[in-house]
Design a protein around this motif. Structure first.
Motif, short mmCIF file in Angstrom:
data_model
loop_
_atom_site.label_atom_id
_atom_site.label_comp_id
_atom_site.label_asym_id
_atom_site.label_seq_id
_atom_site.Cartn_x
_atom_site.Cartn_y
_atom_site.Cartn_z
N GLU A 181 -12.72 64.29 36.78
CA GLU A 181 -12.03 64.30 38.06
C GLU A 181 -11.89 62.89 38.60
O GLU A 181 -12.71 62.01 38.32
CB GLU A 181 -12.76 65.18 39.07
N VAL A 182 -10.84 62.70 39.38
CA VAL A 182 -10.58 61.43 40.03
C VAL A 182 -10.44 61.66 41.52
O VAL A 182 -9.73 62.58 41.96
CB VAL A 182 -9.29 60.77 39.50
N LYS A 183 -11.14 60.85 42.31
CA LYS A 183 -11.01 60.88 43.76
C LYS A 183 -10.70 59.46 44.23
O LYS A 183 -11.47 58.54 43.94
CB LYS A 183 -12.28 61.39 44.42
N ALA A 184 -9.61 59.30 44.93
CA ALA A 184 -9.19 57.96 45.35
C ALA A 184 -8.92 57.93 46.85
O ALA A 184 -8.30 58.85 47.40
CB ALA A 184 -7.95 57.52 44.59
N ALA B 78 -3.68 54.25 38.05
CA ALA B 78 -5.05 54.09 37.54
C ALA B 78 -5.70 55.45 37.33
O ALA B 78 -6.39 55.68 36.33
CB ALA B 78 -5.87 53.25 38.50
N ALA B 79 -5.49 56.36 38.28
CA ALA B 79 -6.08 57.70 38.18
C ALA B 79 -5.50 58.47 37.00
O ALA B 79 -6.23 59.06 36.19
CB ALA B 79 -5.85 58.46 39.48
N ASP B 80 -4.19 58.48 36.89
CA ASP B 80 -3.53 59.23 35.82
C ASP B 80 -3.87 58.65 34.45
O ASP B 80 -4.13 59.40 33.48
CB ASP B 80 -2.01 59.21 36.02
N THR B 81 -3.88 57.32 34.35
CA THR B 81 -4.19 56.67 33.08
C THR B 81 -5.61 56.99 32.64
O THR B 81 -5.87 57.23 31.45
CB THR B 81 -4.01 55.14 33.21
N VAL C 32 -13.79 50.46 41.81
CA VAL C 32 -13.53 51.57 40.89
C VAL C 32 -14.85 51.94 40.21
O VAL C 32 -15.33 51.22 39.33
CB VAL C 32 -12.48 51.17 39.83
N TRP C 33 -15.44 53.05 40.66
CA TRP C 33 -16.71 53.51 40.09
C TRP C 33 -16.41 54.56 39.03
O TRP C 33 -15.70 55.53 39.27
CB TRP C 33 -17.59 54.11 41.17
N GLU C 34 -16.96 54.34 37.83
CA GLU C 34 -16.68 55.23 36.71
C GLU C 34 -17.97 55.78 36.11
O GLU C 34 -18.93 55.03 35.88
CB GLU C 34 -15.90 54.49 35.63
N TYR C 35 -17.98 57.08 35.87
CA TYR C 35 -19.12 57.73 35.24
C TYR C 35 -18.66 58.44 33.98
O TYR C 35 -17.76 59.29 34.02
CB TYR C 35 -19.76 58.74 36.19
N ARG C 36 -19.26 58.05 32.85
CA ARG C 36 -18.96 58.70 31.57
C ARG C 36 -20.25 59.14 30.91
O ARG C 36 -20.53 58.80 29.76
CB ARG C 36 -18.20 57.76 30.64
N GLY C 37 -21.06 59.89 31.61
CA GLY C 37 -22.33 60.33 31.07
C GLY C 37 -23.39 59.27 31.26
O GLY C 37 -23.13 58.15 31.72
N GLY C 38 -24.63 59.60 30.92
CA GLY C 38 -25.72 58.66 31.07
C GLY C 38 -26.31 58.72 32.47
O GLY C 38 -25.97 59.58 33.29
N ALA C 39 -27.18 57.76 32.77
CA ALA C 39 -27.91 57.79 34.04
C ALA C 39 -27.09 57.24 35.20
O ALA C 39 -27.17 57.74 36.32
CB ALA C 39 -29.20 56.98 33.91
N ASN C 40 -26.30 56.20 34.95
CA ASN C 40 -25.59 55.54 36.04
C ASN C 40 -24.13 55.29 35.68
O ASN C 40 -23.78 55.12 34.51
CB ASN C 40 -26.23 54.18 36.36
N GLY C 41 -23.31 55.27 36.71
CA GLY C 41 -21.95 54.81 36.52
C GLY C 41 -21.88 53.31 36.74
O GLY C 41 -22.87 52.68 37.11
#
Length: 370
Positions: free
Chosen positions: A182-185, A213-216, A261-270
Protein backbone atom coordinates in the motif's frame (compact mmCIF):
# COMPACT_ATOMS: atom_id res chain seq x y z
CA UNK A 1 -4.95 57.62 17.71
CA UNK A 2 -6.11 60.23 20.28
CA UNK A 3 -9.75 59.35 19.72
CA UNK A 4 -8.94 55.66 20.14
CA UNK A 5 -7.07 56.31 23.39
CA UNK A 6 -9.96 58.33 24.80
CA UNK A 7 -12.30 55.51 23.89
CA UNK A 8 -10.24 52.80 25.55
CA UNK A 9 -12.67 52.32 28.40
CA UNK A 10 -15.38 51.52 25.86
CA UNK A 11 -13.29 49.13 23.76
CA UNK A 12 -13.36 45.37 24.12
CA UNK A 13 -10.35 44.94 26.38
CA UNK A 14 -8.30 41.83 26.82
CA UNK A 15 -8.12 40.52 30.37
CA UNK A 16 -4.50 40.24 31.43
CA UNK A 17 -3.97 37.99 34.40
CA UNK A 18 -0.31 38.18 35.42
CA UNK A 19 2.07 35.38 36.31
CA UNK A 20 2.77 35.22 40.06
CA UNK A 21 6.47 34.79 40.59
CA UNK A 22 6.54 33.52 44.16
CA UNK A 23 4.31 31.33 46.27
CA UNK A 24 2.92 32.57 49.58
CA UNK A 25 5.71 31.06 51.68
CA UNK A 26 8.46 32.34 49.39
CA UNK A 27 6.98 35.83 49.34
CA UNK A 28 7.66 36.18 53.04
CA UNK A 29 11.27 35.11 52.58
CA UNK A 30 11.86 37.29 49.53
CA UNK A 31 9.53 40.31 49.53
CA UNK A 32 8.16 41.60 46.26
CA UNK A 33 9.44 44.90 44.99
CA UNK A 34 7.20 47.72 46.17
CA UNK A 35 5.43 50.16 43.90
CA UNK A 36 7.54 53.01 45.32
CA UNK A 37 10.68 51.43 43.83
CA UNK A 38 9.33 51.77 40.30
CA UNK A 39 8.41 54.77 38.21
CA UNK A 40 4.65 55.19 37.89
CA UNK A 41 4.11 56.30 34.31
CA UNK A 42 0.48 55.67 33.36
CA UNK A 43 1.57 53.57 30.41
CA UNK A 44 -0.79 51.77 28.07
CA UNK A 45 -0.41 48.84 25.70
CA UNK A 46 -2.30 48.21 22.49
CA UNK A 47 -2.16 44.98 20.49
CA UNK A 48 -3.31 45.33 16.88
CA UNK A 49 -5.03 48.61 17.83
CA UNK A 50 -6.98 47.04 20.69
CA UNK A 51 -6.20 48.13 24.28
CA UNK A 52 -4.95 45.60 26.80
CA UNK A 53 -6.26 45.99 30.35
CA UNK A 54 -4.12 44.71 33.21
CA UNK A 55 -5.62 43.60 36.50
CA UNK A 56 -3.29 44.57 39.33
CA UNK A 57 0.23 45.63 38.42
CA UNK A 58 0.36 48.00 35.44
CA UNK A 59 3.19 48.50 32.91
CA UNK A 60 6.01 50.60 34.35
CA UNK A 61 9.34 52.12 33.41
CA UNK A 62 12.35 51.01 35.46
CA UNK A 63 15.73 52.55 34.66
CA UNK A 64 14.36 53.82 31.34
CA UNK A 65 13.14 50.36 30.30
CA UNK A 66 9.43 49.65 29.87
CA UNK A 67 8.28 46.49 31.67
CA UNK A 68 4.91 44.79 31.18
CA UNK A 69 3.18 41.87 32.92
CA UNK A 70 4.32 38.80 31.02
CA UNK A 71 0.99 37.09 30.50
CA UNK A 72 -1.43 39.72 29.20
CA UNK A 73 0.29 40.94 26.04
CA UNK A 74 1.81 37.61 25.03
CA UNK A 75 -1.39 35.60 25.41
CA UNK A 76 -3.15 38.21 23.29
CA UNK A 77 -0.54 37.43 20.62
CA UNK A 78 -1.39 33.73 20.84
CA UNK A 79 1.57 32.73 23.01
CA UNK A 80 1.05 30.17 25.78
CA UNK A 81 2.64 31.17 29.11
CA UNK A 82 3.66 28.52 31.68
CA UNK A 83 5.24 29.24 35.09
CA UNK A 84 7.57 26.82 36.91
CA UNK A 85 7.65 27.83 40.58
CA UNK A 86 10.50 25.44 41.41
CA UNK A 87 12.97 26.85 38.87
CA UNK A 88 11.50 30.37 38.66
CA UNK A 89 11.30 30.06 34.88
CA UNK A 90 8.62 31.07 32.40
CA UNK A 91 8.16 28.99 29.25
CA UNK A 92 6.58 30.67 26.23
CA UNK A 93 5.20 28.60 23.37
CA UNK A 94 3.52 29.31 20.05
CA UNK A 95 3.34 26.52 17.51
CA UNK A 96 6.86 25.16 17.07
CA UNK A 97 8.47 28.21 18.69
CA UNK A 98 9.51 28.00 22.33
CA UNK A 99 11.40 30.45 24.53
CA UNK A 100 12.37 30.54 28.19
CA UNK A 101 12.74 33.39 30.67
CA UNK A 102 14.34 33.08 34.10
CA UNK A 103 13.52 35.54 36.84
CA UNK A 104 16.29 38.08 37.54
CA UNK A 105 18.01 37.17 34.25
CA UNK A 106 18.16 39.39 31.16
CA UNK A 107 18.61 36.39 28.83
CA UNK A 108 15.75 35.14 26.66
CA UNK A 109 16.63 31.58 25.64
CA UNK A 110 15.28 30.20 22.35
CA UNK A 111 16.70 26.76 21.63
CA UNK A 112 20.45 27.17 21.17
CA UNK A 113 20.17 30.95 20.87
CA UNK A 114 20.45 33.41 23.74
CA UNK A 115 18.97 36.88 23.26
CA UNK A 116 19.93 39.61 25.70
CA UNK A 117 16.97 41.74 26.75
CA UNK A 118 17.06 45.39 27.75
CA UNK A 119 16.51 44.42 31.41
CA UNK A 120 16.03 41.27 33.50
CA UNK A 121 12.67 39.60 33.98
CA UNK A 122 11.77 40.76 37.47
CA UNK A 123 9.32 40.56 40.32
CA UNK A 124 7.28 43.71 40.86
CA UNK A 125 4.56 43.48 43.47
CA UNK A 126 4.58 39.70 43.19
CA UNK A 127 4.13 39.58 39.42
CA UNK A 128 6.56 38.70 36.62
CA UNK A 129 7.42 41.77 34.53
CA UNK A 130 9.52 41.71 31.36
CA UNK A 131 10.89 44.07 28.70
CA UNK A 132 8.63 43.24 25.77
CA UNK A 133 10.51 43.91 22.54
CA UNK A 134 12.89 40.92 22.23
CA UNK A 135 10.23 38.41 23.23
CA UNK A 136 7.45 39.88 21.08
CA UNK A 137 9.70 40.10 18.02
CA UNK A 138 10.71 36.45 18.41
CA UNK A 139 7.04 35.52 18.14
CA UNK A 140 6.58 37.60 14.99
CA UNK A 141 5.27 40.90 16.39
CA UNK A 142 6.53 44.44 15.96
CA UNK A 143 6.83 46.81 18.91
CA UNK A 144 6.59 50.59 18.66
CA UNK A 145 6.21 53.53 21.03
CA UNK A 146 3.71 56.40 20.86
CA UNK A 147 5.45 59.03 23.01
CA UNK A 148 2.60 61.54 22.86
CA UNK A 149 0.06 59.09 24.29
CA UNK A 150 2.57 57.05 26.33
CA UNK A 151 1.45 53.91 24.57
CA UNK A 152 3.32 50.71 23.66
CA UNK A 153 2.08 49.65 20.22
CA UNK A 154 2.28 45.96 19.39
CA UNK A 155 1.27 44.68 15.96
CA UNK A 156 1.26 41.19 14.54
CA UNK A 157 -0.02 40.31 11.10
CA UNK A 158 -2.37 37.32 10.95
CA UNK A 159 -0.68 34.14 9.84
CA UNK A 160 -1.13 33.58 6.13
CA UNK A 161 -2.07 30.06 5.12
CA UNK A 162 0.02 29.53 2.02
CA UNK A 163 -0.26 25.75 1.88
CA UNK A 164 -3.02 23.18 2.00
CA UNK A 165 -2.62 19.41 1.74
CA UNK A 166 -3.92 16.65 -0.46
CA UNK A 167 -3.63 12.87 -0.23
CA UNK A 168 -3.13 9.97 -2.61
CA UNK A 169 -3.60 6.34 -1.63
CA UNK A 170 -3.28 3.16 -3.62
CA UNK A 171 -3.04 -0.55 -2.83
CA UNK A 172 -1.87 -3.77 -4.45
CA UNK A 173 -3.78 -6.99 -3.71
CA UNK A 174 -3.45 -10.59 -4.78
CA UNK A 175 -6.10 -12.50 -6.73
CA UNK A 176 -7.86 -13.37 -3.46
CA UNK A 177 -8.09 -9.77 -2.34
CA UNK A 178 -5.30 -10.01 0.24
CA UNK A 179 -3.27 -6.85 0.75
CA UNK A 180 0.26 -7.07 -0.64
CA UNK A 181 1.41 -3.45 -0.65
CA UNK A 182 0.00 0.00 0.00
CA UNK A 183 0.98 3.59 -0.61
CA UNK A 184 -0.13 6.56 1.47
CA UNK A 185 0.94 10.03 0.36
CA UNK A 186 0.42 13.51 1.79
CA UNK A 187 1.69 16.36 -0.35
CA UNK A 188 1.52 20.17 -0.23
CA UNK A 189 -0.85 22.25 -2.33
CA UNK A 190 0.18 25.87 -2.88
CA UNK A 191 -2.63 28.32 -2.07
CA UNK A 192 -0.63 31.55 -1.75
CA UNK A 193 -1.42 34.65 -3.79
CA UNK A 194 1.17 34.19 -6.54
CA UNK A 195 0.81 34.31 -10.35
CA UNK A 196 -1.92 31.81 -11.21
CA UNK A 197 0.03 30.14 -14.00
CA UNK A 198 3.02 29.57 -11.70
CA UNK A 199 0.82 28.25 -8.89
CA UNK A 200 -0.91 25.82 -11.26
CA UNK A 201 2.43 24.65 -12.64
CA UNK A 202 3.85 24.05 -9.15
CA UNK A 203 0.77 22.19 -7.92
CA UNK A 204 0.58 20.06 -11.05
CA UNK A 205 4.25 19.19 -10.70
CA UNK A 206 3.97 18.27 -7.00
CA UNK A 207 0.86 16.12 -7.49
CA UNK A 208 2.27 14.49 -10.61
CA UNK A 209 5.58 13.54 -9.00
CA UNK A 210 3.80 12.15 -5.93
CA UNK A 211 1.38 10.00 -7.90
CA UNK A 212 4.09 8.80 -10.27
CA UNK A 213 6.29 7.74 -7.34
CA UNK A 214 3.37 5.84 -5.79
CA UNK A 215 2.34 4.09 -8.99
CA UNK A 216 5.92 3.23 -9.95
CA UNK A 217 6.57 1.73 -6.54
CA UNK A 218 3.63 -0.68 -6.77
CA UNK A 219 4.74 -1.81 -10.23
CA UNK A 220 8.34 -2.31 -9.09
CA UNK A 221 7.51 -4.38 -6.00
CA UNK A 222 4.74 -6.51 -7.51
CA UNK A 223 6.82 -9.59 -8.30
CA UNK A 224 8.92 -9.35 -5.14
CA UNK A 225 5.99 -8.87 -2.77
CA UNK A 226 3.93 -11.61 -4.44
CA UNK A 227 6.77 -14.09 -4.00
CA UNK A 228 7.41 -13.06 -0.39
CA UNK A 229 3.72 -13.35 0.50
CA UNK A 230 3.63 -16.88 -0.92
CA UNK A 231 6.78 -17.92 0.96
CA UNK A 232 5.91 -16.40 4.36
CA UNK A 233 2.20 -17.13 4.47
CA UNK A 234 0.73 -15.94 7.79
CA UNK A 235 4.05 -14.33 8.74
CA UNK A 236 3.93 -11.98 5.77
CA UNK A 237 3.65 -8.24 6.39
CA UNK A 238 2.45 -6.01 3.53
CA UNK A 239 4.99 -3.67 1.97
CA UNK A 240 4.42 0.03 2.60
CA UNK A 241 5.40 3.34 1.08
CA UNK A 242 4.59 6.52 3.02
CA UNK A 243 5.23 9.86 1.31
CA UNK A 244 5.09 13.07 3.33
CA UNK A 245 6.88 16.42 3.56
CA UNK A 246 8.52 18.66 6.17
CA UNK A 247 10.41 21.94 6.66
CA UNK A 248 8.15 23.83 4.24
CA UNK A 249 9.39 27.39 3.59
CA UNK A 250 7.42 30.04 1.74
CA UNK A 251 9.06 33.40 1.16
CA UNK A 252 11.35 35.43 -1.08
CA UNK A 253 9.34 34.27 -4.09
CA UNK A 254 9.91 30.55 -3.54
CA UNK A 255 8.33 27.46 -2.04
CA UNK A 256 10.79 24.92 -0.68
CA UNK A 257 10.37 21.72 1.32
CA UNK A 258 11.74 18.24 1.89
CA UNK A 259 9.71 15.27 0.66
CA UNK A 260 10.27 12.21 2.85
CA UNK A 261 9.70 8.74 1.43
CA UNK A 262 9.53 5.95 4.02
CA UNK A 263 9.65 2.45 2.56
CA UNK A 264 9.10 -0.90 4.24
CA UNK A 265 9.91 -4.15 2.45
CA UNK A 266 9.94 -6.60 5.33
CA UNK A 267 12.46 -6.84 8.14
CA UNK A 268 12.56 -4.87 11.37
CA UNK A 269 12.71 -1.30 10.07
CA UNK A 270 11.86 0.72 7.05
CA UNK A 271 14.19 3.34 5.59
CA UNK A 272 13.58 6.97 4.69
CA UNK A 273 14.78 8.77 1.59
CA UNK A 274 14.53 12.47 0.82
CA UNK A 275 13.76 14.65 -2.17
CA UNK A 276 14.36 18.39 -1.86
CA UNK A 277 12.46 20.98 -3.91
CA UNK A 278 12.76 24.73 -4.45
CA UNK A 279 10.08 26.22 -6.71
CA UNK A 280 10.24 29.69 -8.24
CA UNK A 281 6.78 31.16 -7.64
CA UNK A 282 7.04 33.61 -10.51
CA UNK A 283 7.74 31.00 -13.18
CA UNK A 284 6.78 27.69 -11.58
CA UNK A 285 10.20 26.29 -12.45
CA UNK A 286 12.59 24.65 -9.99
CA UNK A 287 15.64 26.53 -8.73
CA UNK A 288 19.12 25.09 -8.32
CA UNK A 289 21.78 25.02 -5.63
CA UNK A 290 23.80 27.47 -7.70
CA UNK A 291 21.04 30.05 -7.37
CA UNK A 292 21.87 30.34 -3.66
CA UNK A 293 25.44 29.10 -3.22
CA UNK A 294 28.56 30.34 -4.99
CA UNK A 295 29.92 27.23 -6.68
CA UNK A 296 33.51 27.27 -7.85
CA UNK A 297 33.98 27.08 -11.59
CA UNK A 298 33.55 23.52 -12.80
CA UNK A 299 32.19 22.28 -9.47
CA UNK A 300 28.96 20.31 -9.81
CA UNK A 301 26.15 20.39 -7.27
CA UNK A 302 27.01 16.87 -6.15
CA UNK A 303 30.71 17.70 -5.79
CA UNK A 304 29.79 20.64 -3.57
CA UNK A 305 27.47 18.54 -1.38
CA UNK A 306 30.17 15.88 -1.02
CA UNK A 307 32.60 18.60 0.12
CA UNK A 308 30.10 19.82 2.73
CA UNK A 309 29.74 16.34 4.20
CA UNK A 310 33.49 15.69 4.10
CA UNK A 311 34.16 18.85 6.11
CA UNK A 312 31.67 17.75 8.73
CA UNK A 313 33.12 14.23 8.80
CA UNK A 314 36.58 15.67 9.44
CA UNK A 315 35.42 17.35 12.65
CA UNK A 316 32.70 14.90 13.72
CA UNK A 317 33.96 11.55 12.48
CA UNK A 318 32.56 9.69 15.51
CA UNK A 319 29.00 10.52 14.40
CA UNK A 320 29.35 8.83 11.01
CA UNK A 321 29.32 5.20 9.93
CA UNK A 322 32.68 3.59 9.29
CA UNK A 323 32.13 3.44 5.54
CA UNK A 324 30.49 6.87 5.20
CA UNK A 325 33.40 8.46 3.32
CA UNK A 326 33.31 5.68 0.75
CA UNK A 327 29.52 5.95 0.46
CA UNK A 328 29.92 9.59 -0.57
CA UNK A 329 31.92 8.45 -3.60
CA UNK A 330 29.12 6.11 -4.66
CA UNK A 331 26.90 7.95 -7.14
CA UNK A 332 23.98 5.79 -5.99
CA UNK A 333 24.09 7.53 -2.60
CA UNK A 334 21.29 10.06 -2.79
CA UNK A 335 22.24 13.63 -1.81
CA UNK A 336 19.96 16.63 -2.06
CA UNK A 337 19.18 20.14 -0.85
CA UNK A 338 16.36 22.54 -0.01
CA UNK A 339 15.89 25.97 1.59
CA UNK A 340 15.02 25.90 5.28
CA UNK A 341 14.59 29.68 5.30
CA UNK A 342 15.84 32.65 3.30
CA UNK A 343 19.30 32.44 4.89
CA UNK A 344 19.78 28.69 5.32
CA UNK A 345 20.31 25.86 2.84
CA UNK A 346 20.04 22.25 4.03
CA UNK A 347 22.20 19.56 2.44
CA UNK A 348 20.93 16.05 3.18
CA UNK A 349 21.61 12.36 2.64
CA UNK A 350 19.24 9.39 2.94
CA UNK A 351 18.80 7.45 6.16
CA UNK A 352 21.47 4.77 6.91
CA UNK A 353 23.80 5.95 4.11
CA UNK A 354 26.16 8.07 6.26
CA UNK A 355 24.97 7.80 9.86
CA UNK A 356 23.25 5.10 11.95
CA UNK A 357 19.62 4.28 11.16
CA UNK A 358 18.43 6.02 14.33
CA UNK A 359 19.66 9.38 12.98
CA UNK A 360 17.10 9.39 10.17
CA UNK A 361 17.80 11.60 7.17
CA UNK A 362 21.19 13.26 7.70
CA UNK A 363 20.97 17.07 7.47
CA UNK A 364 23.64 19.77 7.47
CA UNK A 365 22.79 23.47 7.44
CA UNK A 366 24.90 25.97 5.50
CA UNK A 367 24.41 29.73 5.01
CA UNK A 368 23.11 31.06 1.72
CA UNK A 369 25.82 33.27 0.20
CA UNK A 370 24.16 34.65 -2.96
Amino acid sequence: MKKRILAMTCAAAVAAAAVPVYGAEETAAEPAQSAEETVATNLGVMVNEEPVEFSGQQPVIVDNVTLVPVRGVLETLGVTVAWDAETHTITLTEGEKTGTLTMDSDVFQTGDTSVQMAAPAQNINGLAMIPLRAVAEYFGAEVGWDAENRMVLVTKAPEVQYLAEDTYEKVLKDENGNLLAEVKAIYPVLTAEVPEAARDTVNKNIAGLTMKAADTYLVEVKDEVTQEAAELGENFHPFQLVISYEDAFYGKGVLSYLTTVWEYRGGANGTTKGVGKIYDLQTGETKTLGDYINLQSGLTERDYMVQVFRRDMASNSEKYLEGAAQSLLDTNTNLGYYLKDEKTMVIFADQTTLKPHSEGIVKLEIPVNK
